[in-house]
Design a protein around this motif. Structure first.
Motif, mmCIF file in Angstrom:
data_model
loop_
_atom_site.group_PDB
_atom_site.id
_atom_site.type_symbol
_atom_site.label_atom_id
_atom_site.label_comp_id
_atom_site.label_asym_id
_atom_site.label_seq_id
_atom_site.Cartn_x
_atom_site.Cartn_y
_atom_site.Cartn_z
ATOM 1 N N ARG A 61 0.842 -1.194 0.000
ATOM 2 C CA ARG A 61 0.000 0.000 0.000
ATOM 3 C C ARG A 61 0.875 1.241 0.000
ATOM 4 N NH1 ARG A 61 -5.481 -0.463 3.016
ATOM 5 N NH2 ARG A 61 -5.939 -2.649 2.687
ATOM 6 N N LEU A 62 0.388 2.276 -0.651
ATOM 7 C CA LEU A 62 1.187 3.496 -0.733
ATOM 8 C C LEU A 62 0.345 4.704 -0.361
ATOM 9 C CD1 LEU A 62 4.073 4.253 -1.358
ATOM 10 C CD2 LEU A 62 3.427 4.689 -3.701
ATOM 11 N N TYR A 63 -0.095 4.732 0.893
ATOM 12 C CA TYR A 63 -0.730 5.919 1.433
ATOM 13 C C TYR A 63 0.360 6.659 2.185
ATOM 14 C CZ TYR A 63 -3.191 8.934 4.627
ATOM 15 O OH TYR A 63 -3.591 10.029 5.333
ATOM 16 N N LEU A 64 0.579 7.925 1.841
ATOM 17 C CA LEU A 64 1.686 8.672 2.430
ATOM 18 C C LEU A 64 1.188 9.832 3.276
ATOM 19 C CD1 LEU A 64 4.015 8.879 -0.705
ATOM 20 C CD2 LEU A 64 4.014 7.172 1.106
ATOM 21 N N ASP A 65 1.783 9.970 4.430
ATOM 22 C CA ASP A 65 1.530 11.104 5.306
ATOM 23 C C ASP A 65 2.893 11.602 5.753
ATOM 24 O OD1 ASP A 65 0.898 12.947 7.237
ATOM 25 O OD2 ASP A 65 -0.126 11.536 8.563
ATOM 26 N N ILE A 66 3.306 12.738 5.251
ATOM 27 C CA ILE A 66 4.658 13.224 5.543
ATOM 28 C C ILE A 66 4.821 13.683 6.984
ATOM 29 C CG2 ILE A 66 5.167 13.823 3.158
ATOM 30 C CD1 ILE A 66 4.761 16.797 4.101
ATOM 31 N N HIS A 67 3.738 13.684 7.747
ATOM 32 C CA HIS A 67 3.811 14.056 9.156
ATOM 33 C C HIS A 67 4.062 12.831 10.037
ATOM 34 C CE1 HIS A 67 1.277 17.127 7.174
ATOM 35 N NE2 HIS A 67 2.155 17.903 7.751
ATOM 36 N N ASN A 68 4.093 11.672 9.414
ATOM 37 C CA ASN A 68 4.279 10.408 10.121
ATOM 38 C C ASN A 68 5.696 9.910 9.827
ATOM 39 O OD1 ASN A 68 4.227 7.708 10.978
ATOM 40 N ND2 ASN A 68 2.075 7.464 10.418
ATOM 41 N N TYR A 69 6.479 9.708 10.873
ATOM 42 C CA TYR A 69 7.868 9.279 10.702
ATOM 43 C C TYR A 69 7.983 7.967 9.923
ATOM 44 C CZ TYR A 69 12.713 8.198 11.770
ATOM 45 O OH TYR A 69 14.049 7.902 11.657
ATOM 46 N N CYS A 70 6.968 7.124 10.013
ATOM 47 C CA CYS A 70 6.991 5.834 9.318
ATOM 48 C C CYS A 70 6.943 5.981 7.798
ATOM 49 C CB CYS A 70 5.830 4.968 9.786
ATOM 50 S SG CYS A 70 6.004 4.436 11.496
ATOM 51 N N VAL A 71 6.692 7.171 7.309
ATOM 52 C CA VAL A 71 6.637 7.378 5.862
ATOM 53 C C VAL A 71 7.994 7.049 5.223
ATOM 54 C CG1 VAL A 71 7.257 9.842 5.770
ATOM 55 C CG2 VAL A 71 5.710 8.891 4.062
ATOM 56 N N LEU A 72 9.065 7.243 5.965
ATOM 57 C CA LEU A 72 10.396 6.938 5.423
ATOM 58 C C LEU A 72 10.539 5.442 5.146
ATOM 59 C CD1 LEU A 72 12.513 9.274 7.724
ATOM 60 C CD2 LEU A 72 11.862 9.673 5.336
ATOM 61 N N ALA A 73 10.129 4.625 6.094
ATOM 62 C CA ALA A 73 10.189 3.168 5.898
ATOM 63 C C ALA A 73 9.233 2.741 4.797
ATOM 64 C CB ALA A 73 9.862 2.450 7.203
ATOM 65 N N LYS A 74 8.071 3.365 4.737
ATOM 66 C CA LYS A 74 7.071 3.039 3.719
ATOM 67 C C LYS A 74 7.644 3.307 2.322
ATOM 68 C CE LYS A 74 3.056 2.246 3.953
ATOM 69 N NZ LYS A 74 2.382 0.949 3.863
ATOM 70 N N LEU A 75 8.296 4.439 2.144
ATOM 71 C CA LEU A 75 8.898 4.773 0.850
ATOM 72 C C LEU A 75 10.025 3.802 0.499
ATOM 73 C CD1 LEU A 75 8.969 8.648 1.197
ATOM 74 C CD2 LEU A 75 7.640 7.351 -0.487
ATOM 75 N N ARG A 76 10.873 3.482 1.478
ATOM 76 C CA ARG A 76 11.972 2.524 1.234
ATOM 77 C C ARG A 76 11.426 1.176 0.801
ATOM 78 N NH1 ARG A 76 14.291 4.412 6.062
ATOM 79 N NH2 ARG A 76 13.411 2.603 7.117
ATOM 80 N N ASP A 77 10.404 0.694 1.508
ATOM 81 C CA ASP A 77 9.817 -0.610 1.186
ATOM 82 C C ASP A 77 9.214 -0.614 -0.214
ATOM 83 O OD1 ASP A 77 10.553 -1.439 3.684
ATOM 84 O OD2 ASP A 77 8.519 -1.369 4.531
#
Length: 130
Positions: free
Chosen positions: A58-74
């Motif tokens: 899934r690719l829901y992005l919230d740039i205010h959430n620190y986990c977005v970095l891991a989500k983008l890497r994955d």
């Protein structure tokens, strides 16, 4: 009269362009994350793309959430769908966003949460009743 009118229009155009604020790091990552999220939604609902698209993370992005970095890497590292042009383009945008977040904007952004589950199930905007 015509040259005067052209000069006046040119002056107005220059003044309006000069007063426009340049994009900030925050505005750039916000707009790029929205663009990526929307492109992913379109890709998921498209009937013409390869069936492998359904297997993508899934690719829901919230740039205010620190986990977005891991989500983008994955997402960028996901091995499937390399033959689908739209997926490769989306991965390239995700790679760009990741680079902007960790390099150029790293001191300008404040992460408000680190709730990784929030990036798995996005909150739907409220429905308007007519």
């Amino acid at each position: 009269k015509l040259p005067t009118m052209k000069m006046l229009l040119l002056l107005v155009a220059l003044l309006s362009a000069a007063s426009a604020a340049p994009p900030t790091c925050y505005s750039r990552v916000l707009s790029l994350s929205k663009e990526i999220t929307e492109s992913f939604k379109v890709l998921q609902t498209s009937k013409t793309v390869d069936s492998c698209v359904g297997t993508l993370p899934r690719l829901y992005l919230d740039i205010h959430n620190y986990c977005v970095l891991a989500k983008l890497r994955d997402f960028v590292a996901y091995p499937g769908c390399d033959r689908v042009v739209e997926v490769n383009e989306l991965k390239e945008k995700a790679r760009s966003l990741y680079t902007i977040l960790i390099s150029y904007c790293r001191r300008d952004l404040v992460f408000l949460t680190d709730d990784c589950n929030a990036l798995e199930i996005p909150i739907s905007p409220p429905m308007e009743h007519s």
